[in-house]
Design an enzyme around this catalytic site. Structure first.
Site, PDB file in Angstrom:
ATOM      1  N   HIS A 306       0.848  -1.187   0.000  1.00 30.70           N
ATOM      2  CA  HIS A 306       0.000   0.000   0.000  1.00 30.70           C
ATOM      3  C   HIS A 306       0.881   1.233   0.000  1.00 30.70           C
ATOM      4  O   HIS A 306       1.922   1.239   0.632  1.00 30.70           O
ATOM      5  CB  HIS A 306      -0.919   0.013   1.235  1.00 30.70           C
ATOM      6  N   ASP A 363      -7.935  -5.372  -0.193  1.00 31.74           N
ATOM      7  CA  ASP A 363      -8.431  -6.181  -1.307  1.00 31.74           C
ATOM      8  C   ASP A 363      -8.086  -7.652  -1.184  1.00 31.74           C
ATOM      9  O   ASP A 363      -8.590  -8.480  -1.931  1.00 31.74           O
ATOM     10  CB  ASP A 363      -7.868  -5.650  -2.633  1.00 31.74           C
TER      11      ASP A 363
HETATM   12  N1  CMC Z   1       4.296  -7.479  -5.072  1.00 29.27           N
HETATM   13  C1  CMC Z   1       5.643  -7.480  -5.234  1.00 29.27           C
HETATM   14  N2  CMC Z   1       6.414  -6.379  -5.031  1.00 29.27           N
HETATM   15  C2  CMC Z   1       5.802  -5.254  -4.666  1.00 29.27           C
HETATM   16  C3  CMC Z   1       4.397  -5.188  -4.474  1.00 29.27           C
HETATM   17  C4  CMC Z   1       3.650  -6.358  -4.687  1.00 29.27           C
HETATM   18  N3  CMC Z   1       2.320  -6.352  -4.519  1.00 29.27           N
HETATM   19  N4  CMC Z   1       4.059  -3.934  -4.107  1.00 29.27           N
HETATM   20  C5  CMC Z   1       5.194  -3.232  -4.069  1.00 29.27           C
HETATM   21  N5  CMC Z   1       6.255  -4.037  -4.389  1.00 29.27           N
HETATM   22  C6  CMC Z   1       7.670  -3.649  -4.397  1.00 29.27           C
HETATM   23  C7  CMC Z   1       8.037  -2.836  -5.615  1.00 29.27           C
HETATM   24  O1  CMC Z   1       8.443  -3.636  -6.688  1.00 29.27           O
HETATM   25  C8  CMC Z   1       9.119  -1.948  -5.067  1.00 29.27           C
HETATM   26  O2  CMC Z   1      10.292  -2.745  -4.971  1.00 29.27           O
HETATM   27  P1  CMC Z   1      11.752  -2.055  -5.184  1.00 29.27           P
HETATM   28  O3  CMC Z   1      11.883  -1.073  -4.067  1.00 29.27           O
HETATM   29  O4  CMC Z   1      12.710  -3.192  -5.126  1.00 29.27           O
HETATM   30  O5  CMC Z   1      11.695  -1.411  -6.552  1.00 29.27           O
HETATM   31  C9  CMC Z   1       8.676  -1.668  -3.620  1.00 29.27           C
HETATM   32  O6  CMC Z   1       7.875  -2.818  -3.267  1.00 29.27           O
HETATM   33  C10 CMC Z   1       7.856  -0.401  -3.462  1.00 29.27           C
HETATM   34  O7  CMC Z   1       6.771  -0.471  -4.380  1.00 29.27           O
HETATM   35  P2  CMC Z   1       6.125   0.791  -5.130  1.00 29.27           P
HETATM   36  O8  CMC Z   1       5.459   0.317  -6.374  1.00 29.27           O
HETATM   37  O9  CMC Z   1       7.152   1.879  -5.232  1.00 29.27           O
HETATM   38  O10 CMC Z   1       5.064   1.245  -4.049  1.00 29.27           O
HETATM   39  P3  CMC Z   1       3.862   2.212  -4.327  1.00 29.27           P
HETATM   40  O11 CMC Z   1       3.551   2.878  -3.045  1.00 29.27           O
HETATM   41  O12 CMC Z   1       4.107   3.052  -5.525  1.00 29.27           O
HETATM   42  O13 CMC Z   1       2.666   1.197  -4.745  1.00 29.27           O
HETATM   43  C11 CMC Z   1       0.844  -0.269  -4.655  1.00 29.27           C
HETATM   44  C12 CMC Z   1       1.656   0.780  -3.903  1.00 29.27           C
HETATM   45  C13 CMC Z   1      -0.430  -0.580  -3.857  1.00 29.27           C
HETATM   46  C14 CMC Z   1       0.417   0.265  -6.026  1.00 29.27           C
HETATM   47  C15 CMC Z   1       1.712  -1.560  -4.818  1.00 29.27           C
HETATM   48  O14 CMC Z   1       2.072  -2.067  -3.541  1.00 29.27           O
HETATM   49  C16 CMC Z   1       1.012  -2.628  -5.637  1.00 29.27           C
HETATM   50  O15 CMC Z   1       1.112  -2.627  -6.876  1.00 29.27           O
HETATM   51  N6  CMC Z   1       0.295  -3.603  -4.968  1.00 29.27           N
HETATM   52  C17 CMC Z   1      -0.474  -4.597  -5.675  1.00 29.27           C
HETATM   53  C18 CMC Z   1      -1.811  -3.991  -6.123  1.00 29.27           C
HETATM   54  C19 CMC Z   1      -2.778  -3.821  -4.981  1.00 29.27           C
HETATM   55  O16 CMC Z   1      -2.980  -4.734  -4.162  1.00 29.27           O
HETATM   56  N7  CMC Z   1      -3.441  -2.651  -4.947  1.00 29.27           N
HETATM   57  C20 CMC Z   1      -4.477  -2.349  -3.947  1.00 29.27           C
HETATM   58  C21 CMC Z   1      -4.106  -1.233  -3.036  1.00 29.27           C
HETATM   59  S1  CMC Z   1      -5.201  -1.136  -1.623  1.00 29.27           S
HETATM   60  C22 CMC Z   1      -6.732  -0.675  -2.286  1.00 29.27           C
HETATM   61  C23 CMC Z   1      -6.753   0.738  -2.649  1.00 29.27           C
HETATM   62  O17 CMC Z   1      -6.835   1.581  -1.737  1.00 29.27           O
HETATM   63  O18 CMC Z   1      -6.690   1.024  -3.850  1.00 29.27           O
END
Ligand code: CMC
Length: 427
Positions: A306, A363
């Site tokens: 998240h 989710d």
């Molecule tokens: N699986 C594997 N790696 C992950 C995941 C995941 N679900 N989420 C983040 N990472 C890794 C990412 O690759 C990055 O690694 P590194 O630092 O080595 O490059 C690190 O963790 C930080 O990730 P980020 O993408 O910079 O984090 P963010 O804050 O931009 O993204 C997120 C948050 C929710 C989009 C992401 O965690 C994600 O894609 N999760 C899966 C989709 C999901 O479950 N979304 C629902 C969110 S909750 C409902 C809502 O409020 O929308």
């Protein structure tokens, strides 16, 4: 004494006021940054940027705290119902019994959807994704309720709020009925809001239908947990669209589109599809964990991580418990749940996930409940939208009441400098 922040650019010092929120969040007010320095800030994904001051929702990602108007999500989920929470979010205070009755009466006035809307839904193929259909139908409501664009009239706005609450639920369920080939049906004003959701989805003209009260209560709780989440992607979209003085339906329609994406609300559908795929391929959770960690593989563990919560998602904790209750009530023994549990346990022990603070989010478990209720996977995000509706309305209303300026970010242009036009024969 009020704090200031000092910024030095090209040897010139500039002072900016520092705001401190109710819960001691600190923000540097850069309203005068460009006029004072000529510079702008660059913050893709808005990881460090506040877009507004808001009194609606407080969220502390480090501590796993979520509060609506100062009330903890745990207490609201336990003690209030969805319409009560909707009132709280939209109008700022918990309603008295009389206020709630009035709100419900006013919503009931508008639960009928214009019959001509059925022509619009008939234009879609049966297999159209319900979120696309819902976004379109929500926008189309403006055509049938033209006064809803009078964004400066308090009376018209109140009506638009009640109409949105009444009609959105109906059109949301119509997207499902259309996909199933069922006749489109009507809200029953003698029944409660969430009970109506179940009826609108599943009641058929061929026989009586009474939803299980335990299921209605669990759904009510799920809607409360989804009801607001401060400035997330869809809510920021609703505020942004509304900031151009677009009407409520148009703004909510844009919010539905933003919510659809798999990194946001669409993740609940993606989680279930992922779990089904793991099951189909032998149930090896570790294999998928390895894929999620592999930087050359675009696969992500859906339902994990998240932008704001870095310890746990308080909504996920409550939903996990609700999932257990619903499955027990329905007597469901779903192998998908075992895969979800294996995946969760393995990820929580894994260094990659631990070091990046990746925990199950809202989710991860909601889809398991929806599946147990017989709701098709591509309707999951529609349920998220029904829950999020009061939050979108509250945020849109706050933006209007505060007379916020039109949202218009800047950019750093990194394209080509001025160049001469090249005619076809020379390209
Ligand atoms: N699986 C594997 N790696 C992950 C995941 C995941 N679900 N989420 C983040 N990472 C890794 C990412 O690759 C990055 O690694 P590194 O630092 O080595 O490059 C690190 O963790 C930080 O990730 P980020 O993408 O910079 O984090 P963010 O804050 O931009 O993204 C997120 C948050 C929710 C989009 C992401 O965690 C994600 O894609 N999760 C899966 C989709 C999901 O479950 N979304 C629902 C969110 S909750 C409902 C809502 O409020 O929308």
């Amino acid at each position: 004494m009020s704090k200031t922040a000092i910024l030095e650019i090209d040897g010139n010092r500039h002072e900016f006021p520092v705001l401190v929120g109710t819960e001691n969040e600190v923000a540097i007010d850069i309203d005068k940054l460009r006029s004072a320095t000529g510079a702008i800030t660059l913050d893709p994904g808005y990881k460090n940027s506040g877009s507004c001051k808001s009194e609606i929702t407080f969220l502390d990602g480090e501590e796993g705290i979520l509060r609506y108007r100062g009330y903890s999500i745990e207490e609201l989920a336990e003690k209030a119902d969805f319409l009560e929470v909707s009132y709280l979010l939209i109008f700022g205070e918990l309603p008295t019994a009389k206020q709630l009755e009035q709100f419900e009466t006013d919503i009931r006035k508008y639960t009928l959807v214009n019959e001509e809307m059925k022509n619009i839904i008939d234009g879609f193929p049966k297999n159209a994704h319900p979120m696309g259909v819902l976004s379109c139908l929500t926008s189309a409501l403006t055509a049938f309720n033209p006064k809803s664009v009078n964004v400066d009239s308090e009376k018209d706005m109140y009506e638009a709020v009640c109409k949105t609450m009444g009609k959105f639920l109906v059109i949301a369920t119509w997207t499902y009925r259309k996909s199933m080939g069922f006749p489109l049906n009507y809200y029953d004003n003698t029944k409660g809001y969430v009970e109506n959701f179940m009826r609108l989805m599943f009641e058929l003209p061929t026989g009586p239908y009474t939803p299980d009260p335990t299921i209605v209560a669990a759904l009510d709780k799920l809607f409360i947990l989804h009801a607001d989440h401060e400035q997330n992607c869809s809510t920021s979209t609703v505020r942004m669209v509304g900031s151009s003085h677009a009407g409520l339906f148009a703004s909510i329609s844009a919010g539905v589109s933003a919510l659809w994406g798999p990194l946001h609300g669409g993740a609940n559908q993606a989680v279930l599809e992922m779990l089904e795929e793991i099951q189909k391929n032998g149930g090896d959770a570790d294999k998928y964990l390895a894929k999620a960690k592999d930087k050359n593989d675009p696969f992500r563990l859906m339902g994990f991580g998240h932008r704001v919560y870095k310890n746990f998602d308080p909504r996920a904790k409550i939903i996990k418990k609700a999932a257990d209750e619903v499955l027990a009530t329905l007597g469901v023994n779903d192998p998908i749940l075992n895969i979800a549990k294996k995946l969760e346990e393995a990820a929580l022990e894994d260094e990659y996930f631990k070091s990046r603070n990746l925990y199950p989010n809202v989710d991860f478990y909601s889809g398991i409940i929806y599946r147990a209720l017989g709701i098709p996977t591509d309707m999951f995000t529609v349920l998220f939208a029904i829950g999020r509706l009061p939050g979108w309305i509250a945020q849109w209303k706050e933006m209007r009441v505060n007379k916020e300026p039109i949202g218009r970010p800047r950019q750093v242009y990194v394209g080509s400098p001025l160049r001469d036009f090249v005619p076809f024969e020379k390209r």
